[in-house]
Design a protein around this motif. Sequence first.
Motif: not given
Length: 298
Positions: A94, A98, A140-142, A154, A266, A270
Amino acid sequence: MADASTARFPAANLALAMVIAGTVGAFVTESGLHPVAVVFWRCVFGAVFLAIWCLLRGYLPDRTLSLSRLGLAALAGACMVLSWTAFFAGFAMTSIATTTIVYHVQPFFVVLIGVVFLKERISPDQLLWMLGAFLGVVLASGLVAAHGQVDANRALGIALTLGAALLYAVATILAKGLGQQRAEITVLCQTVVGVVMLAPFAGISQPIAPASWGWLIGIGVLHTGIAYVLMNSAYPRLTTPVIGVITFIYPVVAIIVDWAIYAHPLGLAQAAGMALIALASLGVRLGWRFPRRRSVAA
Protein backbone atom coordinates in the motif's frame (compact mmCIF):
# COMPACT_ATOMS: atom_id res chain seq x y z
CA MET A 1 16.35 8.37 29.23
CA ALA A 2 14.93 7.85 32.67
CA ASP A 3 13.36 5.08 34.61
CA ALA A 4 9.57 5.07 34.92
CA SER A 5 9.79 6.28 38.49
CA THR A 6 12.01 9.25 37.71
CA ALA A 7 10.84 10.41 34.28
CA ARG A 8 10.49 14.19 34.59
CA PHE A 9 8.84 14.94 31.25
CA PRO A 10 6.52 12.02 30.47
CA ALA A 11 4.52 13.84 27.77
CA ALA A 12 7.74 14.82 25.98
CA ASN A 13 9.04 11.25 26.32
CA LEU A 14 5.90 9.81 24.75
CA ALA A 15 5.83 12.44 21.99
CA LEU A 16 9.46 11.66 21.10
CA ALA A 17 8.67 7.94 21.09
CA MET A 18 5.79 8.54 18.67
CA VAL A 19 8.00 10.64 16.38
CA ILE A 20 10.56 7.82 16.31
CA ALA A 21 7.86 5.21 15.67
CA GLY A 22 6.47 7.26 12.78
CA THR A 23 9.74 6.89 10.86
CA VAL A 24 9.86 3.07 10.98
CA GLY A 25 8.29 2.74 7.51
CA ALA A 26 11.16 4.64 5.92
CA PHE A 27 13.73 2.51 7.76
CA VAL A 28 12.02 -0.70 6.63
CA THR A 29 11.75 0.50 3.03
CA GLU A 30 15.33 1.77 2.84
CA SER A 31 16.74 -1.48 4.28
CA GLY A 32 15.62 -3.22 1.09
CA LEU A 33 15.13 -6.57 2.85
CA HIS A 34 12.20 -8.96 3.03
CA PRO A 35 9.89 -8.19 6.00
CA VAL A 36 10.81 -11.47 7.72
CA ALA A 37 14.50 -10.59 7.56
CA VAL A 38 13.84 -7.05 8.78
CA VAL A 39 11.88 -8.30 11.80
CA PHE A 40 14.55 -10.90 12.58
CA TRP A 41 17.30 -8.27 12.71
CA ARG A 42 14.97 -5.91 14.57
CA CYS A 43 14.67 -8.59 17.23
CA VAL A 44 18.43 -9.24 17.29
CA PHE A 45 19.45 -5.61 17.77
CA GLY A 46 16.45 -4.84 19.95
CA ALA A 47 17.25 -7.77 22.25
CA VAL A 48 20.90 -6.70 22.57
CA PHE A 49 19.92 -3.12 23.41
CA LEU A 50 17.24 -4.11 25.91
CA ALA A 51 19.44 -6.72 27.59
CA ILE A 52 22.16 -4.12 28.13
CA TRP A 53 19.59 -1.55 29.30
CA CYS A 54 17.97 -3.96 31.77
CA LEU A 55 21.36 -5.05 33.14
CA LEU A 56 22.49 -1.46 33.63
CA ARG A 57 19.22 -0.55 35.35
CA GLY A 58 19.37 -3.60 37.60
CA TYR A 59 16.24 -5.21 36.14
CA LEU A 60 18.11 -8.44 35.43
CA PRO A 61 18.12 -11.04 36.74
CA ASP A 62 14.35 -10.79 37.24
CA ARG A 63 13.36 -13.13 40.07
CA THR A 64 9.65 -12.68 39.32
CA LEU A 65 10.00 -14.56 36.03
CA SER A 66 8.31 -17.92 36.62
CA LEU A 67 7.86 -20.62 33.98
CA SER A 68 4.21 -19.66 33.55
CA ARG A 69 5.12 -16.00 33.04
CA LEU A 70 7.86 -16.94 30.58
CA GLY A 71 5.38 -19.04 28.63
CA LEU A 72 2.85 -16.21 28.53
CA ALA A 73 5.53 -13.71 27.51
CA ALA A 74 6.71 -16.09 24.78
CA LEU A 75 3.17 -16.48 23.42
CA ALA A 76 2.68 -12.71 23.43
CA GLY A 77 6.08 -12.39 21.76
CA ALA A 78 5.10 -14.76 18.96
CA CYS A 79 1.98 -12.68 18.29
CA MET A 80 3.99 -9.44 18.36
CA VAL A 81 6.66 -10.76 15.98
CA LEU A 82 4.02 -11.94 13.49
CA SER A 83 2.31 -8.56 13.86
CA TRP A 84 5.53 -6.71 13.01
CA THR A 85 6.09 -8.96 9.98
CA ALA A 86 2.58 -8.43 8.57
CA PHE A 87 2.79 -4.68 9.31
CA PHE A 88 6.10 -4.31 7.47
CA ALA A 89 4.79 -6.35 4.52
CA GLY A 90 1.92 -3.88 4.19
CA PHE A 91 4.27 -0.96 3.49
CA ALA A 92 5.26 -2.21 0.04
CA MET A 93 1.73 -3.25 -0.93
CA THR A 94 0.00 0.00 0.00
CA SER A 95 2.05 2.89 1.36
CA ILE A 96 3.65 3.86 4.64
CA ALA A 97 0.87 6.34 5.43
CA THR A 98 -2.02 4.02 4.56
CA THR A 99 -0.57 1.06 6.43
CA THR A 100 0.11 3.14 9.54
CA ILE A 101 -3.38 4.68 9.56
CA VAL A 102 -5.14 1.32 9.17
CA TYR A 103 -2.87 -0.24 11.82
CA HIS A 104 -4.30 2.19 14.37
CA VAL A 105 -7.56 0.23 14.66
CA GLN A 106 -5.77 -1.94 17.26
CA PRO A 107 -7.86 -0.63 20.23
CA PHE A 108 -11.06 -1.83 18.57
CA PHE A 109 -9.72 -5.35 18.15
CA VAL A 110 -8.93 -5.34 21.88
CA VAL A 111 -12.59 -4.49 22.55
CA LEU A 112 -13.81 -7.18 20.13
CA ILE A 113 -11.59 -9.85 21.68
CA GLY A 114 -12.88 -8.88 25.10
CA VAL A 115 -16.48 -9.25 23.91
CA VAL A 116 -16.03 -12.55 22.05
CA PHE A 117 -13.60 -14.42 24.30
CA LEU A 118 -13.71 -12.71 27.69
CA LYS A 119 -17.49 -12.19 27.72
CA GLU A 120 -17.10 -8.47 28.35
CA ARG A 121 -20.04 -6.22 27.62
CA ILE A 122 -19.98 -3.64 24.87
CA SER A 123 -22.05 -0.48 25.10
CA PRO A 124 -24.04 0.96 22.19
CA ASP A 125 -21.66 3.94 22.17
CA GLN A 126 -18.61 1.68 21.81
CA LEU A 127 -20.33 -0.19 18.99
CA LEU A 128 -21.04 3.06 17.14
CA TRP A 129 -17.44 4.24 17.60
CA MET A 130 -16.20 0.90 16.24
CA LEU A 131 -18.44 1.16 13.20
CA GLY A 132 -17.06 4.65 12.62
CA ALA A 133 -13.49 3.37 12.90
CA PHE A 134 -14.00 0.64 10.34
CA LEU A 135 -15.68 3.09 7.99
CA GLY A 136 -12.49 5.09 8.45
CA VAL A 137 -10.48 2.01 7.43
CA VAL A 138 -12.51 1.72 4.22
CA LEU A 139 -11.86 5.37 3.39
CA ALA A 140 -8.19 5.30 4.38
CA SER A 141 -7.44 2.08 2.50
CA GLY A 142 -7.96 3.55 -0.96
CA LEU A 143 -8.99 0.09 -2.17
CA VAL A 144 -11.31 1.25 -4.93
CA ALA A 145 -9.43 3.13 -7.64
CA ALA A 146 -10.87 5.97 -9.70
CA HIS A 147 -11.96 3.51 -12.45
CA GLY A 148 -14.01 1.57 -9.90
CA GLN A 149 -11.83 -1.57 -9.81
CA VAL A 150 -10.26 -3.03 -6.69
CA ASP A 151 -6.46 -3.25 -6.58
CA ALA A 152 -5.84 -6.87 -5.49
CA ASN A 153 -2.28 -6.22 -4.25
CA ARG A 154 -3.45 -3.24 -2.23
CA ALA A 155 -6.32 -5.30 -0.81
CA LEU A 156 -3.83 -7.93 0.35
CA GLY A 157 -1.74 -5.20 1.97
CA ILE A 158 -4.78 -3.88 3.86
CA ALA A 159 -5.70 -7.43 4.93
CA LEU A 160 -2.16 -8.00 6.23
CA THR A 161 -2.27 -4.69 8.12
CA LEU A 162 -5.59 -5.58 9.74
CA GLY A 163 -4.11 -8.97 10.64
CA ALA A 164 -1.12 -7.18 12.16
CA ALA A 165 -3.44 -4.98 14.23
CA LEU A 166 -5.38 -8.04 15.42
CA LEU A 167 -2.17 -9.85 16.45
CA TYR A 168 -0.98 -6.73 18.28
CA ALA A 169 -4.29 -6.65 20.15
CA VAL A 170 -3.88 -10.31 21.14
CA ALA A 171 -0.33 -9.62 22.34
CA THR A 172 -1.62 -6.65 24.36
CA ILE A 173 -4.25 -8.76 26.11
CA LEU A 174 -1.76 -11.57 26.81
CA ALA A 175 0.72 -9.05 28.23
CA LYS A 176 -1.91 -7.92 30.75
CA GLY A 177 -1.60 -11.36 32.35
CA LEU A 178 2.00 -10.60 33.25
CA GLY A 179 0.86 -8.28 36.03
CA GLN A 180 3.49 -5.84 37.27
CA GLN A 181 6.36 -7.28 35.27
CA ARG A 182 8.47 -4.48 33.78
CA ALA A 183 7.53 -3.72 30.19
CA GLU A 184 11.22 -3.69 29.21
CA ILE A 185 11.54 -7.30 30.39
CA THR A 186 8.42 -8.25 28.45
CA VAL A 187 9.71 -6.67 25.23
CA LEU A 188 13.11 -8.32 25.80
CA CYS A 189 11.34 -11.70 26.01
CA GLN A 190 9.42 -10.88 22.82
CA THR A 191 12.54 -10.01 20.87
CA VAL A 192 14.34 -13.15 22.04
CA VAL A 193 11.33 -15.20 20.91
CA GLY A 194 11.50 -13.40 17.55
CA VAL A 195 15.15 -14.29 17.07
CA VAL A 196 14.49 -17.97 17.72
CA MET A 197 11.24 -18.07 15.75
CA LEU A 198 12.44 -16.29 12.60
CA ALA A 199 16.04 -17.52 12.37
CA PRO A 200 15.16 -20.46 10.03
CA PHE A 201 13.26 -18.16 7.64
CA ALA A 202 15.28 -14.93 7.67
CA GLY A 203 17.93 -15.97 5.15
CA ILE A 204 20.72 -15.02 7.56
CA SER A 205 23.30 -16.71 5.34
CA GLN A 206 22.47 -14.31 2.49
CA PRO A 207 24.75 -11.27 2.06
CA ILE A 208 23.35 -7.93 3.19
CA ALA A 209 24.43 -4.64 1.62
CA PRO A 210 26.56 -2.53 3.99
CA ALA A 211 24.12 0.38 3.70
CA SER A 212 21.27 -1.83 4.95
CA TRP A 213 22.95 -2.50 8.30
CA GLY A 214 22.48 1.08 9.48
CA TRP A 215 18.75 0.91 8.81
CA LEU A 216 18.44 -2.49 10.52
CA ILE A 217 20.37 -1.33 13.59
CA GLY A 218 18.17 1.77 13.68
CA ILE A 219 14.98 -0.33 13.66
CA GLY A 220 16.34 -2.49 16.49
CA VAL A 221 17.84 0.22 18.66
CA LEU A 222 15.65 3.25 17.90
CA HIS A 223 12.24 1.75 17.17
CA THR A 224 12.41 -1.29 19.45
CA GLY A 225 14.77 -0.23 22.22
CA ILE A 226 14.72 3.52 22.78
CA ALA A 227 11.10 4.09 21.67
CA TYR A 228 9.78 1.33 23.95
CA VAL A 229 11.80 2.60 26.93
CA LEU A 230 10.48 6.12 26.35
CA MET A 231 6.89 4.91 26.02
CA ASN A 232 7.01 2.72 29.08
CA SER A 233 8.58 5.48 31.18
CA ALA A 234 5.72 7.80 30.18
CA TYR A 235 2.57 5.67 30.35
CA PRO A 236 2.33 5.35 34.17
CA ARG A 237 2.62 9.12 34.59
CA LEU A 238 0.07 10.27 32.00
CA THR A 239 -3.70 10.29 31.93
CA THR A 240 -5.65 8.34 29.30
CA PRO A 241 -6.76 11.49 27.40
CA VAL A 242 -3.17 12.74 27.10
CA ILE A 243 -1.94 9.33 25.93
CA GLY A 244 -4.80 9.10 23.44
CA VAL A 245 -3.96 12.45 21.86
CA ILE A 246 -0.16 12.07 21.81
CA THR A 247 -0.42 8.60 20.24
CA PHE A 248 -1.68 10.13 17.01
CA ILE A 249 1.65 11.87 16.48
CA TYR A 250 2.74 8.45 15.14
CA PRO A 251 0.51 8.35 12.02
CA VAL A 252 0.97 12.09 11.41
CA VAL A 253 4.76 11.64 11.25
CA ALA A 254 4.32 8.58 9.00
CA ILE A 255 2.14 10.62 6.62
CA ILE A 256 4.73 13.42 6.49
CA VAL A 257 7.57 10.93 5.89
CA ASP A 258 5.62 9.18 3.12
CA TRP A 259 4.86 12.49 1.41
CA ALA A 260 8.30 14.10 1.85
CA ILE A 261 10.47 11.10 0.93
CA TYR A 262 8.32 8.95 -1.34
CA ALA A 263 5.97 11.57 -2.82
CA HIS A 264 2.83 9.78 -1.61
CA PRO A 265 0.39 12.56 -0.69
CA LEU A 266 -2.65 11.69 1.39
CA GLY A 267 -5.90 11.91 -0.58
CA LEU A 268 -9.03 13.59 0.72
CA ALA A 269 -10.78 10.26 1.39
CA GLN A 270 -7.74 8.89 3.22
CA ALA A 271 -7.50 12.04 5.34
CA ALA A 272 -11.18 11.68 6.21
CA GLY A 273 -10.56 8.03 7.08
CA MET A 274 -7.70 8.92 9.40
CA ALA A 275 -9.83 11.58 11.08
CA LEU A 276 -12.63 9.03 11.64
CA ILE A 277 -10.23 6.46 13.12
CA ALA A 278 -8.65 9.07 15.38
CA LEU A 279 -12.03 10.39 16.54
CA ALA A 280 -13.40 6.89 17.15
CA SER A 281 -10.27 5.79 19.00
CA LEU A 282 -10.50 8.78 21.32
CA GLY A 283 -14.21 8.16 21.74
CA VAL A 284 -13.62 4.59 22.94
CA ARG A 285 -10.64 5.45 25.14
CA LEU A 286 -12.32 8.42 26.79
CA GLY A 287 -15.78 6.93 27.05
CA TRP A 288 -17.49 9.60 24.96
CA ARG A 289 -21.23 9.03 24.68
CA PHE A 290 -23.57 9.94 21.87
CA PRO A 291 -26.49 12.24 22.73
CA ARG A 292 -29.74 10.36 23.26
CA ARG A 293 -33.23 11.49 22.47
CA ARG A 294 -35.30 12.12 25.56
CA SER A 295 -38.59 10.31 25.69
CA VAL A 296 -41.54 12.64 25.62
CA ALA A 297 -44.37 11.91 28.03
CA ALA A 298 -47.71 11.32 26.35
